[in-house]
Write a protein that holds these residues in place. Structure first.
Motif, PDB file in Angstrom:
ATOM      1  N   LEU A  18      -9.162  26.204   6.325  1.00  0.00           N
ATOM      2  CA  LEU A  18      -8.838  26.463   7.721  1.00  0.00           C
ATOM      3  C   LEU A  18      -7.338  26.653   7.900  1.00  0.00           C
ATOM      4  O   LEU A  18      -6.883  27.525   8.658  1.00  0.00           O
ATOM      5  CB  LEU A  18      -9.345  25.318   8.591  1.00  0.00           C
ATOM      6  N   ALA A  19      -6.548  25.853   7.197  1.00  0.00           N
ATOM      7  CA  ALA A  19      -5.089  25.993   7.278  1.00  0.00           C
ATOM      8  C   ALA A  19      -4.647  27.357   6.753  1.00  0.00           C
ATOM      9  O   ALA A  19      -3.742  27.981   7.314  1.00  0.00           O
ATOM     10  CB  ALA A  19      -4.417  24.877   6.484  1.00  0.00           C
ATOM     11  N   ARG A  20      -5.295  27.843   5.701  1.00  0.00           N
ATOM     12  CA  ARG A  20      -4.945  29.170   5.163  1.00  0.00           C
ATOM     13  C   ARG A  20      -5.306  30.274   6.139  1.00  0.00           C
ATOM     14  O   ARG A  20      -4.546  31.230   6.330  1.00  0.00           O
ATOM     15  CB  ARG A  20      -5.663  29.398   3.830  1.00  0.00           C
ATOM     16  N   ARG A  21      -6.465  30.159   6.774  1.00  0.00           N
ATOM     17  CA  ARG A  21      -6.944  31.213   7.674  1.00  0.00           C
ATOM     18  C   ARG A  21      -6.249  31.176   9.035  1.00  0.00           C
ATOM     19  O   ARG A  21      -6.169  32.187   9.713  1.00  0.00           O
ATOM     20  CB  ARG A  21      -8.453  31.086   7.880  1.00  0.00           C
ATOM     21  N   GLY A  22      -5.826  30.017   9.460  1.00  0.00           N
ATOM     22  CA  GLY A  22      -5.258  29.883  10.798  1.00  0.00           C
ATOM     23  C   GLY A  22      -6.318  29.538  11.815  1.00  0.00           C
ATOM     24  O   GLY A  22      -6.269  28.504  12.456  1.00  0.00           O
ATOM     25  N   GLN A  23      -7.316  30.405  11.961  1.00  0.00           N
ATOM     26  CA  GLN A  23      -8.481  30.147  12.800  1.00  0.00           C
ATOM     27  C   GLN A  23      -9.699  30.708  12.097  1.00  0.00           C
ATOM     28  O   GLN A  23      -9.615  31.727  11.403  1.00  0.00           O
ATOM     29  CB  GLN A  23      -8.345  30.792  14.185  1.00  0.00           C
ATOM     30  N   ALA A  24     -10.846  30.053  12.274  1.00  0.00           N
ATOM     31  CA  ALA A  24     -12.064  30.524  11.619  1.00  0.00           C
ATOM     32  C   ALA A  24     -13.279  29.904  12.274  1.00  0.00           C
ATOM     33  O   ALA A  24     -13.221  28.789  12.809  1.00  0.00           O
ATOM     34  CB  ALA A  24     -12.038  30.165  10.133  1.00  0.00           C
ATOM     35  N   THR A  25     -14.394  30.614  12.223  1.00  0.00           N
ATOM     36  CA  THR A  25     -15.674  30.052  12.642  1.00  0.00           C
ATOM     37  C   THR A  25     -16.242  29.224  11.496  1.00  0.00           C
ATOM     38  O   THR A  25     -15.768  29.279  10.355  1.00  0.00           O
ATOM     39  CB  THR A  25     -16.670  31.162  12.988  1.00  0.00           C
ATOM     40  N   ALA A  26     -17.283  28.477  11.787  1.00  0.00           N
ATOM     41  CA  ALA A  26     -17.939  27.697  10.736  1.00  0.00           C
ATOM     42  C   ALA A  26     -18.471  28.618   9.645  1.00  0.00           C
ATOM     43  O   ALA A  26     -18.383  28.300   8.449  1.00  0.00           O
ATOM     44  CB  ALA A  26     -19.067  26.863  11.336  1.00  0.00           C
ATOM     45  N   ALA A  27     -19.025  29.761  10.052  1.00  0.00           N
ATOM     46  CA  ALA A  27     -19.560  30.700   9.056  1.00  0.00           C
ATOM     47  C   ALA A  27     -18.452  31.240   8.163  1.00  0.00           C
ATOM     48  O   ALA A  27     -18.642  31.417   6.953  1.00  0.00           O
ATOM     49  CB  ALA A  27     -20.291  31.838   9.762  1.00  0.00           C
TER      50      ALA A  27
ATOM     51  N   PRO B 204     -18.633  27.062   0.217  1.00  0.00           N
ATOM     52  CA  PRO B 204     -20.082  27.254   0.397  1.00  0.00           C
ATOM     53  C   PRO B 204     -20.856  25.955   0.609  1.00  0.00           C
ATOM     54  O   PRO B 204     -21.954  25.981   1.185  1.00  0.00           O
ATOM     55  CB  PRO B 204     -20.506  27.938  -0.908  1.00  0.00           C
ATOM     56  N   ARG B 205     -20.313  24.828   0.179  1.00  0.00           N
ATOM     57  CA  ARG B 205     -21.043  23.567   0.346  1.00  0.00           C
ATOM     58  C   ARG B 205     -21.200  23.188   1.824  1.00  0.00           C
ATOM     59  O   ARG B 205     -22.019  22.323   2.152  1.00  0.00           O
ATOM     60  CB  ARG B 205     -20.341  22.453  -0.430  1.00  0.00           C
ATOM     61  N   LEU B 206     -20.435  23.821   2.697  1.00  0.00           N
ATOM     62  CA  LEU B 206     -20.619  23.576   4.130  1.00  0.00           C
ATOM     63  C   LEU B 206     -21.993  24.019   4.611  1.00  0.00           C
ATOM     64  O   LEU B 206     -22.459  23.586   5.669  1.00  0.00           O
ATOM     65  CB  LEU B 206     -19.536  24.305   4.933  1.00  0.00           C
ATOM     66  N   ARG B 207     -22.658  24.888   3.851  1.00  0.00           N
ATOM     67  CA  ARG B 207     -23.989  25.366   4.243  1.00  0.00           C
ATOM     68  C   ARG B 207     -25.099  24.375   3.885  1.00  0.00           C
ATOM     69  O   ARG B 207     -26.256  24.579   4.233  1.00  0.00           O
ATOM     70  CB  ARG B 207     -24.290  26.705   3.568  1.00  0.00           C
ATOM     71  N   GLU B 208     -24.740  23.308   3.169  1.00  0.00           N
ATOM     72  CA  GLU B 208     -25.735  22.307   2.778  1.00  0.00           C
ATOM     73  C   GLU B 208     -26.467  21.784   4.008  1.00  0.00           C
ATOM     74  O   GLU B 208     -25.874  21.545   5.065  1.00  0.00           O
ATOM     75  CB  GLU B 208     -25.035  21.148   2.071  1.00  0.00           C
ATOM     76  N   ARG B 209     -27.788  21.619   3.855  1.00  0.00           N
ATOM     77  CA  ARG B 209     -28.604  21.154   4.982  1.00  0.00           C
ATOM     78  C   ARG B 209     -29.289  19.841   4.628  1.00  0.00           C
ATOM     79  O   ARG B 209     -29.514  19.527   3.448  1.00  0.00           O
ATOM     80  CB  ARG B 209     -29.643  22.208   5.346  1.00  0.00           C
ATOM     81  N   PHE B 210     -29.606  19.083   5.658  1.00  0.00           N
ATOM     82  CA  PHE B 210     -30.335  17.831   5.456  1.00  0.00           C
ATOM     83  C   PHE B 210     -31.253  17.604   6.656  1.00  0.00           C
ATOM     84  O   PHE B 210     -31.041  18.150   7.750  1.00  0.00           O
ATOM     85  CB  PHE B 210     -29.383  16.650   5.267  1.00  0.00           C
ATOM     86  N   VAL B 211     -32.278  16.813   6.433  1.00  0.00           N
ATOM     87  CA  VAL B 211     -33.256  16.531   7.488  1.00  0.00           C
ATOM     88  C   VAL B 211     -32.708  15.443   8.410  1.00  0.00           C
ATOM     89  O   VAL B 211     -32.265  14.381   7.949  1.00  0.00           O
ATOM     90  CB  VAL B 211     -34.601  16.078   6.894  1.00  0.00           C
ATOM     91  N   TYR B 212     -32.743  15.725   9.697  1.00  0.00           N
ATOM     92  CA  TYR B 212     -32.321  14.741  10.693  1.00  0.00           C
ATOM     93  C   TYR B 212     -33.560  14.146  11.347  1.00  0.00           C
ATOM     94  O   TYR B 212     -34.461  14.861  11.768  1.00  0.00           O
ATOM     95  CB  TYR B 212     -31.444  15.408  11.748  1.00  0.00           C
TER      96      TYR B 212
ATOM     97  N   SER C 184     -21.818  21.856   8.065  1.00  0.00           N
ATOM     98  CA  SER C 184     -20.673  22.451   8.762  1.00  0.00           C
ATOM     99  C   SER C 184     -20.642  22.063  10.231  1.00  0.00           C
ATOM    100  O   SER C 184     -19.599  21.654  10.750  1.00  0.00           O
ATOM    101  CB  SER C 184     -20.689  23.971   8.621  1.00  0.00           C
ATOM    102  N   GLY C 185     -21.781  22.180  10.919  1.00  0.00           N
ATOM    103  CA  GLY C 185     -21.800  21.877  12.339  1.00  0.00           C
ATOM    104  C   GLY C 185     -21.463  20.430  12.632  1.00  0.00           C
ATOM    105  O   GLY C 185     -20.644  20.124  13.509  1.00  0.00           O
ATOM    106  N   ARG C 186     -22.070  19.519  11.894  1.00  0.00           N
ATOM    107  CA  ARG C 186     -21.820  18.092  12.128  1.00  0.00           C
ATOM    108  C   ARG C 186     -20.407  17.702  11.712  1.00  0.00           C
ATOM    109  O   ARG C 186     -19.732  16.939  12.395  1.00  0.00           O
ATOM    110  CB  ARG C 186     -22.850  17.260  11.358  1.00  0.00           C
TER     111      ARG C 186
END
Length: 394
Positions: free
Chosen positions: A142-151, A158-166, A179-181
């Protein structure tokens, strides 16, 4: 806090204070969004459009609402969108970010991080050490990009795409993405903030940015500072109002009241509080005023006890099932109806108090035309829709 005989501040004076201090009377309108935010302490930011429509209702030059507010949020950074009271997203004056973080966000952040780690473990996801590694990588990206969406961040990590059951096995079981949480936790911790959205000012697809540094304040001192600001804008208020708005424990509310030397006054609900020196009479505007305020407007949502400006019988059509207020029509200090925007751009409204129609309708019509004028081609649909708004917009 003062003792002895308390001065009674009646409903008419409370409405007069609201008109003046919340920049709603025509003569009190502000020059810029920073002045609006400072007068209100915070603008509700859960619905992106609320910020702009709340500002526009209070600006002397409503036509400049969008460019001035975007400049303040994304260029000058004099306003910052961040989590605050009650784990809700608000827009604050930048000089308040450290105060809000220390007074309300630290405890919420600790609970949010613990909940994320616990939910990942229960849902068969990775552990806290893994999360710390991914978090560091994401913040560097994020620091390199300045601004960015989660995607966009997930392209770098890529590990931000990891999912788990809530809530496995529960009726509300769902799949959560790291990523969202994680970004939400980092937001509450004051490490990232929402930046410019994708698309127009009504979009909720926000980019994220690394939060600007701010001093670390003592939580008790920060609570005192925030309470002083809010009581200046919204006093008198009861202890119940203060506890609800801040989300603090009642012991913290009482300690902050003592720290500022709050004066006790009498209101219809019982004991109220104002900042020292603010218990004297306040004269209202010279003329009645009208306003069209958006859903979740900070004035409509400012107090827990609302009978002095909102009749109980008007609540069902104006609120959703979770207690979120929709667009409201105001006349001389109280809510008298609701409004909506149709697909054509037309602003339509309905009075819930027919007794004010004759006096109020010309001024309400003028406010509707003022609002439509600066909205232009934009269409505003509240994020939390209410019965009256749905009916009027159809």
């Amino acid at each position: 806090m003062s003792g002895g005989r308390r001065r009674h501040i009646d409903v008419a004076e409370r409405r007069a204070r609201l008109a003046l201090r919340h920049r709603l009377a025509g003569t009190e309108r502000a020059a810029d969004p920073e002045e609006v935010a400072a007068s209100l302490v915070a603008l509700h930011g859960t619905d992106p459009a609320t910020v702009f429509v709340a500002v526009g209702a209070r600006l002397a030059e409503a036509a400049k609402t969008v460019p001035k507010t975007e400049r303040a949020l994304y260029e000058d950074r004099t306003l910052v969108r961040m989590h605050g009271m009650r784990h809700t997203v608000f827009v604050f004056p930048t000089d308040l970010t450290a105060v809000v973080h220390a007074s309300t966000a630290l405890d919420v952040a600790a609970r949010a991080r613990a909940a994320l780690i616990k939910d990942m473990a229960k849902g068969g996801g990775p552990d806290a050490a893994w999360l710390a590694e991914v978090e560091a990588s994401a913040l560097a990206a994020l620091a390199r990009r300045g601004q960015a969406t989660a995607a966009q961040l997930a392209q770098d990590e890529p590990r931000l795409r990891e999912r788990f059951v809530y809530a496995a096995g529960k009726g509300y079981e769902a799949m959560h993405t790291v990523s969202g949480r994680l970004l939400r936790v980092l937001g509450v911790e004051g490490r990232v903030v929402r930046g410019r959205p994708l698309g127009s000012w009504t979009s909720s697809q926000f980019r994220w940015a690394v939060a600007p540094p701010h001093p670390e304040l003592d939580p008790a001192e920060a609570r005192t500072a925030l309470l002083r600001r809010w009581l200046t804008a919204c006093g008198p208020a009861t202890e119940a109002d203060l506890k609800w708005w801040t989300g603090w424990r009642v012991t913290d509310v009482r300690a902050a009241l003592r720290a500022i030397g709050a004066e006790e006054v009498s209101v219809d609900e019982g004991v109220g509080y104002v900042v020292p020196g603010d218990s004297g009479p306040v004269a209202g505007p010279d003329a009645p005023w009208a306003a069209l305020l958006p859903g979740l407007d900070p004035t409509a949502m400012g107090w827990q006890q609302r009978d002095w400006y909102l009749a109980p019988e008007s609540r069902p059509p104006l609120f959703d099932g979770s207690g979120n207020v929709g667009p409201t029509v105001w006349w001389d200090g109280r809510v008298v109806g609701g409004w909506a925007q149709r697909a054509s751009g037309e602003i339509v409204w309905r009075f819930l108090d027919e007794g004010v129609r004759r006096a109020a309708e010309p001024a309400v019509a003028a406010e509707a035309e003022r609002l439509r004028g600066w909205l232009g081609d934009a269409r505003v649909t509240p994020r939390f829709r209410t019965p009256l708004e749905r009916e009027l917009s159809a």
